[in-house]
Structures are given as C-alpha cells and as structure tokens.
Design a protein around this motif. Structure first.
Motif, PDB file in Angstrom:
ATOM      1  N   ILE A  81     -38.049 -30.236  30.765  1.00 48.34           N
ATOM      2  CA  ILE A  81     -37.874 -29.382  31.951  1.00 48.34           C
ATOM      3  C   ILE A  81     -38.508 -30.070  33.160  1.00 48.34           C
ATOM      4  O   ILE A  81     -39.668 -30.489  33.120  1.00 48.34           O
ATOM      5  CB  ILE A  81     -38.523 -27.996  31.729  1.00 48.34           C
ATOM      6  N   TYR A  82     -37.728 -30.151  34.210  1.00 50.62           N
ATOM      7  CA  TYR A  82     -38.189 -30.789  35.445  1.00 50.62           C
ATOM      8  C   TYR A  82     -38.865 -29.754  36.329  1.00 50.62           C
ATOM      9  O   TYR A  82     -38.281 -28.722  36.662  1.00 50.62           O
ATOM     10  CB  TYR A  82     -36.980 -31.382  36.176  1.00 50.62           C
ATOM     11  N   THR A  83     -40.094 -30.029  36.666  1.00 48.71           N
ATOM     12  CA  THR A  83     -40.807 -29.147  37.592  1.00 48.71           C
ATOM     13  C   THR A  83     -41.815 -29.996  38.369  1.00 48.71           C
ATOM     14  O   THR A  83     -42.060 -31.152  38.001  1.00 48.71           O
ATOM     15  CB  THR A  83     -41.481 -27.967  36.849  1.00 48.71           C
ATOM     16  N   SER A  84     -42.377 -29.439  39.430  1.00 50.30           N
ATOM     17  CA  SER A  84     -43.124 -30.267  40.387  1.00 50.30           C
ATOM     18  C   SER A  84     -44.161 -31.211  39.750  1.00 50.30           C
ATOM     19  O   SER A  84     -44.215 -32.372  40.102  1.00 50.30           O
ATOM     20  CB  SER A  84     -43.782 -29.362  41.440  1.00 50.30           C
ATOM     21  N   ALA A 138     -26.766 -18.814  33.245  1.00 47.48           N
ATOM     22  CA  ALA A 138     -27.226 -18.489  34.605  1.00 47.48           C
ATOM     23  C   ALA A 138     -26.850 -17.055  34.972  1.00 47.48           C
ATOM     24  O   ALA A 138     -27.613 -16.360  35.646  1.00 47.48           O
ATOM     25  CB  ALA A 138     -26.629 -19.471  35.602  1.00 47.48           C
ATOM     26  N   GLU A 158     -32.101 -14.504  37.992  1.00 51.10           N
ATOM     27  CA  GLU A 158     -33.374 -14.561  38.702  1.00 51.10           C
ATOM     28  C   GLU A 158     -34.224 -15.748  38.249  1.00 51.10           C
ATOM     29  O   GLU A 158     -35.267 -16.023  38.824  1.00 51.10           O
ATOM     30  CB  GLU A 158     -34.143 -13.250  38.477  1.00 51.10           C
ATOM     31  N   GLN A 159     -33.771 -16.453  37.198  1.00 52.88           N
ATOM     32  CA  GLN A 159     -34.567 -17.528  36.616  1.00 52.88           C
ATOM     33  C   GLN A 159     -34.581 -18.764  37.509  1.00 52.88           C
ATOM     34  O   GLN A 159     -33.520 -19.288  37.876  1.00 52.88           O
ATOM     35  CB  GLN A 159     -33.985 -17.926  35.257  1.00 52.88           C
ATOM     36  N   LYS A 160     -35.777 -19.272  37.778  1.00 50.33           N
ATOM     37  CA  LYS A 160     -35.896 -20.470  38.606  1.00 50.33           C
ATOM     38  C   LYS A 160     -35.198 -21.667  37.968  1.00 50.33           C
ATOM     39  O   LYS A 160     -34.716 -22.556  38.671  1.00 50.33           O
ATOM     40  CB  LYS A 160     -37.369 -20.781  38.831  1.00 50.33           C
ATOM     41  N   PHE A 213     -32.415 -21.839  36.721  1.00 50.76           N
ATOM     42  CA  PHE A 213     -31.005 -21.904  37.115  1.00 50.76           C
ATOM     43  C   PHE A 213     -30.819 -21.932  38.629  1.00 50.76           C
ATOM     44  O   PHE A 213     -29.721 -21.684  39.135  1.00 50.76           O
ATOM     45  CB  PHE A 213     -30.235 -20.730  36.491  1.00 50.76           C
ATOM     46  N   ALA A 214     -31.897 -22.200  39.349  1.00 50.10           N
ATOM     47  CA  ALA A 214     -31.776 -22.328  40.804  1.00 50.10           C
ATOM     48  C   ALA A 214     -31.756 -23.798  41.215  1.00 50.10           C
ATOM     49  O   ALA A 214     -31.373 -24.129  42.332  1.00 50.10           O
ATOM     50  CB  ALA A 214     -32.935 -21.618  41.492  1.00 50.10           C
ATOM     51  N   PHE A 215     -32.155 -24.661  40.324  1.00 50.28           N
ATOM     52  CA  PHE A 215     -32.223 -26.089  40.662  1.00 50.28           C
ATOM     53  C   PHE A 215     -30.804 -26.623  40.915  1.00 50.28           C
ATOM     54  O   PHE A 215     -29.858 -26.245  40.228  1.00 50.28           O
ATOM     55  CB  PHE A 215     -32.870 -26.856  39.500  1.00 50.28           C
ATOM     56  N   PRO A 216     -30.655 -27.507  41.904  1.00 48.57           N
ATOM     57  CA  PRO A 216     -29.309 -28.059  42.169  1.00 48.57           C
ATOM     58  C   PRO A 216     -28.900 -29.068  41.103  1.00 48.57           C
ATOM     59  O   PRO A 216     -29.107 -30.269  41.267  1.00 48.57           O
ATOM     60  CB  PRO A 216     -29.485 -28.730  43.538  1.00 48.57           C
ATOM     61  N   MET A 217     -28.381 -28.559  40.023  1.00 53.40           N
ATOM     62  CA  MET A 217     -27.970 -29.415  38.899  1.00 53.40           C
ATOM     63  C   MET A 217     -26.718 -30.195  39.285  1.00 53.40           C
ATOM     64  O   MET A 217     -25.989 -29.828  40.198  1.00 53.40           O
ATOM     65  CB  MET A 217     -27.692 -28.556  37.660  1.00 53.40           C
TER      66      MET A 217
END
Lengths: 289, 330
Positions: B234-237, B278, B283-285, B287-291
């Motif tokens: 999982i990609y996160t900051s 999605a 509301e899940q973050k 599924f907000a990422f620009p895939m």
C-alpha cells in the motif's frame, strides 16, 4: 393533501421503509403505528405514507403478481430511492402451532414456478427464521414444515432490484395451522395478531434502519454536487466521470467546496481535468490511512 | 457465531456437515439444492451482507485444483491452488474477493476428500517435479479452521507426500491445529502482513499485526516453515518507514532457517473489480488515489510500483538471501 398527491413532490422525500401488504386488516396496525395517512385511494392500489416517520405502505391485494405490481407502483409513484428497505408483512399458514408467532422468511419458494429467493439479512437475534412457500391457492394441509403465504415470491422476484436483496424483508405472523383452520380467520383476528407483534416489529425496524442509513450514506449524492451540476451542461457520460472524480477530490480535500464561479465558461471536460490535476498534485504526499 | 447455515441436501450427512452441526446446534439450518442459487443471486449487497454473513455448506464437483496464473512468483516447477472455501471472515478494504463475488456469505466445500483425490492425480501427473499447492487464494486458510477442521485434514494428506509443498496462506492466529502436531517439512505457513498502521486502517476484523507476528514466531519456534507475504503493498506518504519497521519487527529474532520465502506484490485490481470495490467503499482513502489503468488492470502505475519494488528488494536483502525473495506481479 392535494399538493402531496402530486408525485413530483416526492422526489426529495426520504422514505426509509416501504411496506407491501396484501390485506387492509394486515395493514391497519402498521398504518396506525407509523401514523401514515392515505395519499391516494383512487389509484390502482391504496397508498399510505408519512414523510416524517419515513414510512410508505401499499395495499396490494392477494397474490404474488399483485404484490410485485403494487411494489413497482409504489416505487414509481413515490420515486422511492435505492437505499430504502422493503418489507412484505402479512399472515401465513404454518405446520406448527401456535398462531401469533412471528417469523422472518429467509428462504422463499414459489410453489408455482419453483423459483427460490433468499431475502434479507438474517435477523435471528430478533426473529426466528423459517422457509416460506408461496402458493396460488390457500393451503389447508400444512404437510411441509414451512410457512405458507400467497405473496412473498412475487415480492421477492422484483423488489431486490429496487434497492438490494439485503434490504428486502419478508415477515410473517402465523394465522392458521392444522389445528386452527384458516376458515377461523377474521379481520379482527388478523389485526389483533399483528398488533401483538408491533414491539418486535419495531425492534426489527431498528436493525434494518442501521442498514438503510449505511446505504444512504454510501449512495446519496451531496447537495454540493447536484447544485454544481446545474451550472454546467453535463452529458450523462461526463456527469458520471465528474461524479467519480469528485468523489476522489472530496476525500483528498474534505474541507474544500466546489464553487461554480471558479469554473466560469468551463466545459465539463475542463472541470474534470482541473479536479484530476489537483488530485495528482496532492497524490505524491498522499496519506492513504 | 454464525446464525444461519444453508446446506446442500446432498451433503447433509457428510461427516464435515455433521461435525459443524454439532458445533453450531443453535444456528438456523436451511436446506438448499445448490449453493449457486444463493451465492450467485443478483442484487446482493456485499457490504451489508458482510455484517452478518451466512455459512453455505456445499459439495464441489469440479475444478478442485487449478494452475496458478503466471507471475505468482514462486519457483516450483509447477504451482497449483485450490479453494475449499469462498470468502473470508475478515473484511480487508483492498481484498479482491469483494469485487470477485456478489455474495459475502461463506461457502465451505465439505468434500475435502475430493480435493485431495484431485491433488493426488496432479502429483502423479507431475511425478518427480517440484510442486507447490497453495491454499488461501479465495479464502483465508486458517481463519475458519476451528469450524472447518480443514488444516488438519490437509496436513494429514500432505504428510504422505513429503516432496510436494503445501502453502497455507493466512492472516489468522488460529494456529492450534498446527501447534498440536509435529511440524511438516513440506508445509509453509504464509502470513499476509502490512505495516501496523495500514493494517489498522484496512484489515478490518483481522488480528492485529503484533498478534500475527507472535503467531509467526510461535510457529517458527516449534519448527514450522514460515512464508511472509507483503501483498498488496500500500502506497502512503511514509510507506518506506512503515515497511522498514515492519521488516525489522518480524525478521529480527526470526530463525532464518525457518524462513521459507518472502513475496511481495503491488496493489492491483482488474478494472471491474476496482470499480466494484470503490463503489462499496466510496469513502475509503485507498480508492481516492489517482490510480492508472493499463490493459484492464488498475494499479499505482509503473513509477510507484518500481520505486516500491526497488526499495523492498533492497530492504529485504538485508535480512535474507535473494533466492528467498519473490515478486508477485498478478
């Protein structure tokens, strides 16, 4: 009342529960419990509703086809949303005594067509679960250890497509058994049987409402989106794209608001591109948690 | 407790059904003809159903054992997978099962013996070749084990084929059936793991990472071979720090000889599954990422995937030899 009768006035009304009930005697305790008023008794089926309590009810008459037809009529008449729970409540024959017991039908079989349905999320902590067979003629032998009614299969055939299977419920109260013939059923008995189960029905509605609210949150479109869209000429395709990109944008920027004045003279594709751009810029330091 | 059990009438007297009936006497048991009439129905709501799933006991009739798709990442001559169950007790936000199935009900195929017969046939067909059989593709191998008793049957079977590997993939800490028996050299207990913060946010209902790490260490200490599966990544900051810390936490103190393999794989969905997942969790973050979408597969895109791959590989190389590290690309 006349204003209320215009179906256009229901577009914004949020009915959480729609009841489809065969007989007036079965419907009265529910109509009274949720303070519903008649909307239209000139239409094909009598419709009752109360906007404040969020309940609507239609009296379908006896039979599977009538139940499906009435549900469809109610959905269209009141423009029922796709997060609403649908409940077919009524009396049923059963192989076991006593009369008055209440059940959730978790498997519904059409005796005529053989079709099988599995409505609802199980509410076993509140109601015992049973199999129900929908017959086209009243059952008098009660040979199988199942409930018998005359509507549920038609209801289950169609209603899950209005919201979903998990918001479709069949609840039956035993009115006749091998030891208590259906010939003994009177309007007063029916009313009495249902009234005695109202507290249990209320508890069931409490559980179902949690699901309704969850679906409402998932499916409802924020007013901001609808207001924004009015300012631009979205095609169906671009509207779909816009809403999807808006969803992501709103998660990324929960405190921001979409202001139409920032997009003056923009085409839908420009708006979508702009939101995409903002999302991309933010993505690099994106906290997904 | 599972409140409702639908069972195919043809397996109502099967020993596994009878055992479950004894274990769950107060549940409502409803006979059905075939599991598909319930499991494959249209207009089911996976998310709502997940709140109170029913158990469906069924008989599997065909396709007991299937070859794993290419890119799965292990180096046996031939890899197969089998699913004695569909769906999982857990509710991980990235799980592909929510996009794959319309139902969140659990299907348990009780005829384990037919799975083992089919596996025997594959072993005979590829006699002398190195084979691995994966369990836990369409379910969690151990999460349901207390009720299903599957692991014990599988281990008893694979005990007779010491040259063939079995991988039990899991997030569960239900490891009693393993601890109670002598470890099998040809069984790998493979744990799916994410950094604690990610798991806390996304692995709903699954045991937390510390408990999974404890289970890993307990198994390794008693002689079971361990697989570590960092999939999906999982990609996160601050993902680099999160994954580095996780590796340190697991691999420091884990006897290297008990580590069978490590694999990792990027977050990927077929487009249709991504859309469905999605829509279930708008509301899940996650599924907000620009895939990005390439050839029908939605992913973080090549740049991020490469960055994650390079980092993970170099980090994991600090702890183990290269030949134990695999990348899963499906």
């Amino acid at each position: 009342m006349s204003e209320f009768k215009d179906p256009k006035n229901f577009a914004k009304t949020q009915f959480n529960f729609c009841w489809v009930i065969a007989l007036r005697a079965e419907a009265i305790p529910i109509i009274e419990a949720f303070k519903m008023k008649i909307l239209d008794n000139q239409s094909l089926f009598p419709i009752y509703a109360n906007e404040t309590t969020g309940h609507a009810l239609i009296i379908s008459g006896i039979g599977s086809i009538k139940s499906a037809a009435a549900a469809t009529f109610l959905k269209n008449y009141l423009q029922i949303k796709n997060y609403t729970a649908w409940i077919n409540l009524g009396i049923a024959g059963f192989s076991r005594d006593p009369i008055g017991d209440i059940y959730q039908a978790v498997k519904v079989v059409s005796k005529e067509s053989g079709a099988v349905f599995f409505p609802g999320l199980r509410l076993s902590k509140l109601l015992p679960a049973e199999t129900l067979v929908t017959v086209s003629k009243p059952e008098s032998k009660y040979n199988e250890p199942v409930l018998y009614d005359m509507e549920a299969a038609g209801f289950c055939e169609l209603v899950p497509s209005f919201s979903c299977n998990e918001l479709t419920y069949v609840i039956k109260i035993v009115s006749d058994t091998a030891n208590s013939s259906s010939t003994l059923i009177t309007k007063n008995l029916v009313r009495d049987l249902i009234e005695k189960q109202l507290s249990k029905i209320s508890a069931v509605l409490g559980q179902i409402e949690i699901l309704v609210q969850e679906e409402k949150r998932r499916l409802s479109l924020p007013d901001e989106v609808e207001d924004f869209e009015k300012n631009f000429r979205f095609t169906e395709t671009s509207k779909h794209q816009f809403r999807e990109i808006y969803r992501k944008w709103k998660i990324m920027f929960p405190t921001k608001r979409l202001d139409p004045s920032e997009f003056l003279n923009s085409q839908p594709k420009d708006i979508i591109l702009q939101l995409e751009k903002e999302i991309l810029i933010n993505a690099e330091n994106w906290n997904a948690l | 407790m599972i409140e409702t059990i639908f069972f195919e009438e043809q397996i109502s007297n099967h020993p596994t059904t009878e055992r479950i009936r004894k274990a769950l006497p107060r549940s409502t048991w409803v006979p059905i003809e075939r599991y598909q009439e319930l499991f494959n129905k249209r207009h089911q709501n996976f998310k709502l159903q997940k709140k109170n799933p029913a158990l469906i006991l069924a008989k599997k009739h065909e396709n007991f054992v299937l070859p794993v798709p290419s890119g799965f990442g292990m180096d046996s001559h031939k890899n197969f997978y089998f699913s004695h169950m569909y769906n999982c007790l857990y509710d991980c936000k990235y799980c592909f099962l929510q996009g794959l199935y319309s139902s969140a009900n659990f299907v348990l195929f009780v005829n384990y013996e037919d799975f083992f017969h089919s596996i025997s046939e594959k072993i005979a067909e590829y006699k002398g070749k190195s084979l691995t059989f994966f369990s836990g593709y369409d379910c969690d191998s151990l999460a349901f084990d207390k009720l299903s008793g599957f692991a014990d049957h599988a281990l008893t079977f694979f005990e007779t084929f010491p040259n063939v590997e079995l991988e039990l993939r899991t997030k569960s800490i239900a490891i009693n059936s393993l601890l109670q028996r002598k470890p099998l050299d040809n069984c790998i207990v493979a744990f799916s793991l994410s950094p604690s913060e990610i798991a806390k946010s996304m692995d709903s209902k699954a045991p937390n990472i510390n408990r999974r790490i404890n289970a890993i260490k307990q198994l390794a200490e008693t002689g079971w071979k361990i697989g570590l599966r960092f999939d999906p990544l999982i990609y996160t900051s601050n993902w680099k720090n999160l994954y580095s810390s996780l590796f340190e936490e697991i691999l420091n103190g884990l006897n290297p000889s008990m580590l069978h393999s490590i694999s990792y794989g990027p977050l990927r969905f077929p487009k249709k599954m991504y859309k469905k997942a999605a829509s279930l969790h708008p509301e899940q973050k996650l599924f907000a990422f620009p895939m990005e979408e390439t050839k029908g597969i939605v992913s973080y895109g090549k740049k991020i995937e490469t960055e994650m791959h390079d980092f993970l590989k170099s980090e994991l190389n600090k702890y183990t030899s290269e030949n134990k590290i695999f990348q899963c690309t499906i």
